[in-house]
Enzyme design. Structure first.
Site, mmCIF file in Angstrom:
data_model
loop_
_atom_site.group_PDB
_atom_site.id
_atom_site.type_symbol
_atom_site.label_atom_id
_atom_site.label_comp_id
_atom_site.label_asym_id
_atom_site.label_seq_id
_atom_site.Cartn_x
_atom_site.Cartn_y
_atom_site.Cartn_z
ATOM 1 N N TYR A 73 -50.877 3.539 0.772
ATOM 2 C CA TYR A 73 -52.302 3.446 0.905
ATOM 3 C C TYR A 73 -52.449 2.225 2.194
ATOM 4 O O TYR A 73 -51.737 1.109 1.992
ATOM 5 C CB TYR A 73 -53.275 2.953 0.020
ATOM 6 C CG TYR A 73 -54.437 4.151 -0.527
ATOM 7 C CD1 TYR A 73 -55.034 4.753 0.375
ATOM 8 C CD2 TYR A 73 -54.178 4.798 -1.728
ATOM 9 C CE1 TYR A 73 -55.845 5.907 0.098
ATOM 10 C CE2 TYR A 73 -55.105 5.534 -2.091
ATOM 11 C CZ TYR A 73 -55.918 6.443 -1.087
ATOM 12 O OH TYR A 73 -56.823 7.391 -1.285
ATOM 13 N N GLU A 108 -55.529 1.341 4.487
ATOM 14 C CA GLU A 108 -56.781 1.328 5.302
ATOM 15 C C GLU A 108 -56.774 -0.019 6.174
ATOM 16 O O GLU A 108 -55.910 -0.971 5.793
ATOM 17 C CB GLU A 108 -57.922 1.009 4.309
ATOM 18 C CG GLU A 108 -58.463 2.193 3.688
ATOM 19 C CD GLU A 108 -57.746 2.580 2.397
ATOM 20 O OE1 GLU A 108 -56.775 2.055 2.015
ATOM 21 O OE2 GLU A 108 -58.550 3.246 1.513
ATOM 22 N N ASP A 155 -60.672 17.932 25.101
ATOM 23 C CA ASP A 155 -59.877 18.112 23.892
ATOM 24 C C ASP A 155 -58.782 19.015 24.215
ATOM 25 O O ASP A 155 -59.067 20.198 24.551
ATOM 26 C CB ASP A 155 -60.975 19.032 22.940
ATOM 27 C CG ASP A 155 -60.411 19.556 21.617
ATOM 28 O OD1 ASP A 155 -59.074 19.207 21.359
ATOM 29 O OD2 ASP A 155 -61.263 19.969 20.691
ATOM 30 N N THR A 203 -55.005 17.673 18.354
ATOM 31 C CA THR A 203 -54.199 18.185 17.332
ATOM 32 C C THR A 203 -52.480 17.724 17.778
ATOM 33 O O THR A 203 -52.309 17.865 18.897
ATOM 34 C CB THR A 203 -54.134 19.142 16.869
ATOM 35 O OG1 THR A 203 -54.047 20.137 17.773
ATOM 36 C CG2 THR A 203 -55.695 19.436 16.192
ATOM 37 N N LYS A 254 -49.922 21.902 17.505
ATOM 38 C CA LYS A 254 -50.009 23.119 18.114
ATOM 39 C C LYS A 254 -48.820 23.256 19.155
ATOM 40 O O LYS A 254 -47.623 23.037 18.669
ATOM 41 C CB LYS A 254 -51.508 23.400 18.954
ATOM 42 C CG LYS A 254 -52.557 23.441 17.745
ATOM 43 C CD LYS A 254 -53.831 23.801 18.412
ATOM 44 C CE LYS A 254 -54.952 24.236 17.398
ATOM 45 N NZ LYS A 254 -55.617 22.880 17.136
ATOM 46 N N ARG A 259 -49.204 18.641 10.920
ATOM 47 C CA ARG A 259 -50.782 18.925 10.956
ATOM 48 C C ARG A 259 -51.285 17.360 11.178
ATOM 49 O O ARG A 259 -51.217 16.527 10.265
ATOM 50 C CB ARG A 259 -51.099 19.439 9.641
ATOM 51 C CG ARG A 259 -50.687 20.597 9.201
ATOM 52 C CD ARG A 259 -50.947 21.858 10.236
ATOM 53 N NE ARG A 259 -52.070 22.154 10.247
ATOM 54 C CZ ARG A 259 -52.445 23.467 10.262
ATOM 55 N NH1 ARG A 259 -51.477 24.438 10.427
ATOM 56 N NH2 ARG A 259 -53.927 23.931 10.433
#
Ligand code: DSN
Length: 436
Positions: free
Chosen positions: A54, A56, A200, A226, A229, A235
């Site tokens: 983790y 953060e 985008d 992203t 692609k 991902r």
């Protein structure tokens, strides 16, 4: 070491399904323009021990201990993305494209603020203002569209609409538009009407990184993409932006934050918790790959393959939206073949032929998004497999026969035999043993 060897013992049902999916991917022709085959190194990084952590916060500013190694990974990912795209500031934490866009809205707009987005049925994305999405529900979207005759964007029309509507933000970008986007022209309009430009580039990031499409980075205030692609990574997504807020005095006069800080705080703590560190490691690998000279060739070949596939389809009397392509994407208009609203029928018939595509609306769609009149194709995945112009002829011939037969099962079966022969020559992940 293969971190996936234990899956059989832990869960043979899921192991079998992974093998089944590998076979499906290996034996088929993958033409969904938003999909790709990622690198083996990326598959392994996503399965690495970074999934246990983790983190953060941001490098050197975390809320949990034990982040000294993650800090190095995240900083490398940031530095490489900056170098690859020439960006001033990069946030590598967004979980995927929709959360990345959501963070930009959260950073730049107030609820109900007005912005311009590309109409979903003509090539925009769900997060560019669809009424069923947060982008359409929480904010006021006015959509621009393609010219009904040319089926291409007309920047004079976008400009007129922007002057009339005075939006706070204009989104440029595509998910089903086969033509080049002029990000410089979008920025000129944005500057004229005091709007931010959000570009985008999720679909075309690989082309931008490889020099096969104009980059928005020198122009747009914020760029999202992203990473899975045409960029071929895991991902996930990233947000790139200018450091300074060009419109600070107009829209954020009381804020002490610059644009980079507005974006970072919208991602965390605004929307997300812990970043997916295993994916961050995989993003870093992807950016390194995309800086290699071979990636430039790959990006150029994606476009060459798309043009070859488009030309061959048109020679076989298949109608394409805008009569061609400038990028990785082709949109077939089924209406001249008497298949209005039959995109689903043809998608299924192509599936039976081993060719994976998706049904899609065409501009000014006369049917519905669930039963649309188009089929969307793209070449990033088949180009990753090493296919070139001559293979595009074989694939176009199969697609055209399936369409002209209106989904006849015997035609799909015959094309499937040819596709199996073709894909045998292009093994996916040669030498990879995913499971023992
Ligand atoms: N689902 C992606 C696409 O297919 O274009 C966009 O999110």
């Amino acid at each position: 070491m293969n971190l996936m060897n234990d899956i059989f013992e832990a869960d043979s049902e899921i192991a079998d399904l992974i093998l089944k999916e590998l076979k499906r991917q290996e034996e088929g022709i993958e033409l969904i323009p938003s999909e790709n085959y990622t690198y083996r190194a990326v598959l392994q990084a996503v399965g690495s021990v970074f999934t246990n952590k983790y983190s953060e916060g941001y490098p050197k500013k975390r809320y949990y201990g034990g982040n000294e190694v993650v800090d190095e990974v995240e900083q490398i990912a940031i530095d490489r993305a900056k170098q690859l795209f020439g960006a001033e500031h990069v946030n590598v934490q967004p979980y995927s494209g929709s959360p990345a866009n959501q963070a930009v809205y959260f950073a730049l707009l107030n609820l109900k603020d007005k912005y311009l987005g590309f109409n979903l049925t003509s090539g925009g994305h769900l997060t560019h203002g669809s009424h069923v999405n947060f982008s359409g529900k929480n904010y006021t979207c006015v959509s621009y569209d393609v010219d009904p005759k040319t089926e291409m964007l007309d920047m004079d029309n976008v400009r007129k609409l922007a002057i009339q509507e005075k939006p706070k933000m204009i989104i440029s970008g595509l998910t089903a538009y086969p033509r080049a986007i002029d990000f410089k022209a979008f920025q000129e309009i944005c500057e004229e009407v005091n709007a931010y430009q959000l570009a985008d580039i999720s679909h075309i990031a690989g082309l931008v990184a490889g020099g096969a499409h104009m980059s928005p980075v020198p122009y747009a205030d914020v760029v999202t993409t992203t990473t899975h692609k045409s960029l071929r990574g895991p991902r996930g997504a990233i947000i790139m932006c200018k450091t300074e807020d060009r419109l600070h005095d107009l829209y954020h006069p009381t804020s002490k934050k610059n644009l980079a800080q507005l974006i970072d705080s919208a991602v965390f703590p605004g929307l997300q918790g812990g970043p997916h560190d295993h994916v961050t490691a995989a993003k870093a690998i992807t950016f390194k790959e995309a800086m290699k000279p071979e990636f430039k060739e790959y990006a150029q070949q994606i476009v060459k393959n798309a043009k070859a596939l488009a030309d061959e389809l048109m020679a076989l009397d298949i109608k394409l939206v805008s009569n061609g392509t400038d990028n990785h994407l082709i949109l077939i208009d089924l209406r001249p073949d008497g298949l209005t609203g039959e995109g689903k029928l043809i998608q299924n018939a192509l599936d039976a032929a081993g060719i994976t595509t998706n049904k899609n609306t065409v501009p000014y769609e006369p049917s519905t998004p669930f039963n649309p009149s188009g089929i969307r194709l793209g070449t990033p995945a088949i180009t990753s497999r090493g296919m070139k112009e001559s293979e595009m002829k074989v694939i176009a011939s199969g697609i055209a026969r399936v369409i002209k037969s209106k989904g006849d099962k015997s035609v799909s079966a015959k094309v499937h035999e040819e596709i199996l022969e073709l894909t045998k020559e292009f093994p996916l992940y040669p030498g990879l043993s995913i499971l023992k």
